[in-house]
Motif scaffolding. Structure first.
Motif, mmCIF file in Angstrom:
data_model
loop_
_atom_site.group_PDB
_atom_site.id
_atom_site.type_symbol
_atom_site.label_atom_id
_atom_site.label_comp_id
_atom_site.label_asym_id
_atom_site.label_seq_id
_atom_site.Cartn_x
_atom_site.Cartn_y
_atom_site.Cartn_z
ATOM 1 N N LEU A 70 10.209 -21.465 -28.602
ATOM 2 C CA LEU A 70 10.056 -20.481 -27.531
ATOM 3 C C LEU A 70 9.359 -19.219 -28.002
ATOM 4 O O LEU A 70 8.613 -18.590 -27.249
ATOM 5 C CB LEU A 70 11.434 -20.105 -26.957
ATOM 6 N N SER A 71 9.623 -18.827 -29.243
ATOM 7 C CA SER A 71 9.005 -17.599 -29.751
ATOM 8 C C SER A 71 8.976 -17.619 -31.273
ATOM 9 O O SER A 71 9.741 -18.338 -31.914
ATOM 10 C CB SER A 71 9.764 -16.360 -29.257
ATOM 11 N N ILE A 72 8.072 -16.817 -31.815
ATOM 12 C CA ILE A 72 7.903 -16.667 -33.264
ATOM 13 C C ILE A 72 7.917 -15.173 -33.558
ATOM 14 O O ILE A 72 7.146 -14.413 -32.970
ATOM 15 C CB ILE A 72 6.578 -17.290 -33.733
ATOM 16 N N ALA A 124 0.544 -13.450 -37.819
ATOM 17 C CA ALA A 124 1.122 -12.515 -36.857
ATOM 18 C C ALA A 124 1.915 -13.215 -35.758
ATOM 19 O O ALA A 124 2.353 -12.568 -34.799
ATOM 20 C CB ALA A 124 0.015 -11.666 -36.237
ATOM 21 N N GLY A 125 2.090 -14.524 -35.871
ATOM 22 C CA GLY A 125 2.881 -15.258 -34.889
ATOM 23 C C GLY A 125 2.114 -15.677 -33.655
ATOM 24 O O GLY A 125 2.720 -16.079 -32.659
ATOM 25 N N ARG A 126 0.790 -15.606 -33.719
ATOM 26 C CA ARG A 126 -0.024 -16.000 -32.574
ATOM 27 C C ARG A 126 -0.751 -17.312 -32.858
ATOM 28 O O ARG A 126 -0.812 -17.767 -33.990
ATOM 29 C CB ARG A 126 -1.021 -14.884 -32.241
ATOM 30 N N THR A 127 -1.325 -17.908 -31.806
ATOM 31 C CA THR A 127 -2.023 -19.190 -31.918
ATOM 32 C C THR A 127 -3.476 -18.997 -31.514
ATOM 33 O O THR A 127 -3.799 -18.978 -30.319
ATOM 34 C CB THR A 127 -1.362 -20.256 -31.022
ATOM 35 N N PRO A 128 -4.380 -18.841 -32.468
ATOM 36 C CA PRO A 128 -5.782 -18.552 -32.137
ATOM 37 C C PRO A 128 -6.560 -19.794 -31.752
ATOM 38 O O PRO A 128 -6.140 -20.926 -31.998
ATOM 39 C CB PRO A 128 -6.315 -17.973 -33.454
ATOM 40 N N ASN A 129 -7.722 -19.569 -31.143
ATOM 41 C CA ASN A 129 -8.668 -20.632 -30.838
ATOM 42 C C ASN A 129 -9.949 -20.341 -31.627
ATOM 43 O O ASN A 129 -10.755 -19.495 -31.224
ATOM 44 C CB ASN A 129 -8.970 -20.668 -29.336
#
Length: 366
Positions: free
Chosen positions: A257-259, A91-96
């Motif tokens: 900058l963005s995905i 989804a274009g996010r960076t999880p932890n």
């Protein structure tokens, strides 16, 4: 108090269990088996989720003199941590994943089962403190502080949590482990994602999401600068590995900058364009006073803190940063802290949805 000690096989959880036992609590140790196929576990003494960890935890429990069990949490871990990790990148996010494991496994599934079995609380080796007021605070050992990944816990979960190590440095914990005769005294800390055995996150995601070629474009002109094999391999603020075919006119490096998953596009630009002064977030867990409140926020694990004005409205949080921040990625947590004479207090946390520049917002309104 009857407590369940989560024992990973590392030095911190072993000393935490020993301290709880020494304090007079009725302690039972439990190790969580998190891999559906144990052969996919990492090997070697790397400090987390290796084949050796269960045996190390059992030996520590024997030395301490407490009962010990292994709980199979593989299905819950796969669904709530591994599948979530893959879906977030898609989804274009960076999880932890460590934060998600604390939230969904160690302090949800494990705590729920512990309470059902008659335990009063769960003990872990996290470096954080719970004050007499019940508020979560940073550890005295700031470089090892783990309050950031614990800030997702609810009030009810914190009320049944015990963190015996928050008033000690990591060096002292290792010394104590040696004094107690625990073989894990010099075992290294974990640093990698436990379910990616070879440390190749890009390869792990590609095996699950497949190849998905797309364009890398310039933020200002929209010009195509290169291609990628999958937008999931990138994160906000990334500089290396872009393999751009068109150099910047000024020769300076470009950053992600963005995905945009919908168009499978990665947008890059200058370091200056990375700076944001407003962060929006959702899924709010808030323990602090009414807002707006002046505080400090941490935007990623082990990241620097930034002074901010935080406002919470329902399940939405907005942080107006007093100083610009770079590399703010959706999917990471924003954690708000208030300075206090007794140490930094966690006011709450939320999952970042966007980092924006006020100038861009003003332009959009015009």
């Amino acid at each position: 108090m009857r407590v369940l000690a989560a024992m990973s096989g590392g030095v911190d959880s072993a000393v935490a269990a020993a301290r709880a036992h020494e304090a007079g609590h009725d302690v039972t140790g439990v190790h969580l088996a998190l891999a559906r196929n144990p052969q996919t576990y990492r090997t070697g003494a790397r400090g987390c989720c290796t084949l050796e960890d269960s045996r190390d935890a059992r030996r520590a429990a024997d030395v301490i003199g407490i009962p010990f069990y292994v709980w199979d949490m593989a299905d819950q871990f796969h669904e709530n941590v591994v599948d979530d990790f893959v879906a977030e990148y898609a989804a274009g996010r960076t999880p932890n994943p460590c934060l998600r494991c604390n939230e969904k496994i160690k302090f949800a599934a494990v705590l729920d089962r512990a309470v059902a079995l008659g335990f009063d609380a769960v003990v872990t080796g996290h470096h954080a403190r719970l004050g007499a007021d019940g508020l979560l605070r940073r550890s005295v050992d700031l470089p090892k502080d783990q309050s950031y990944v614990l800030a997702v816990l609810t009030r009810a979960q914190l009320d049944r949590s015990v963190f015996p190590l928050g008033d000690s440095t990591k060096a002292r914990v290792r010394e104590e482990a040696a004094e107690r005769g625990l073989a894990v005294a010099e075992k290294p800390d974990s640093h990698d994602i436990c379910f990616i055995a070879d440390g190749d996150t890009k390869g792990f995601l590609e095996r699950r999401l497949g190849s998905a070629p797309g364009d890398i474009v310039d933020s200002r002109t929209g010009e195509k600068l290169g291609t990628h094999g999958g937008a999931y391999a990138y994160t906000i603020g990334q500089r290396k590995g872009l393999d751009l075919r068109v150099p910047a006119p000024d020769g300076r490096p470009r950053y992600v900058l963005s995905i945009t998953p919908k168009t499978n596009t990665v947008t890059v630009g200058s370091r200056e364009e990375l700076a944001v002064d407003t962060v929006t977030a959702a899924k709010v867990i808030w323990h602090g006073e009414s807002t707006p409140v002046e505080c400090e926020v941490q935007l990623r694990a082990h990241g620097e803190v930034v002074p901010a004005t935080v406002t919470v409205a329902g399940d939405a949080l907005t942080a107006r940063l007093h100083e610009p921040a770079r590399g703010v990625a959706a999917g990471q947590a924003i954690v708000a802290y208030r300075r206090d004479a007794g140490g930094d207090i966690v006011l709450g946390s939320a999952t970042i949805t966007a980092g924006v520049r006020s100038a861009d917002l003003e332009t959009a309104r015009v």
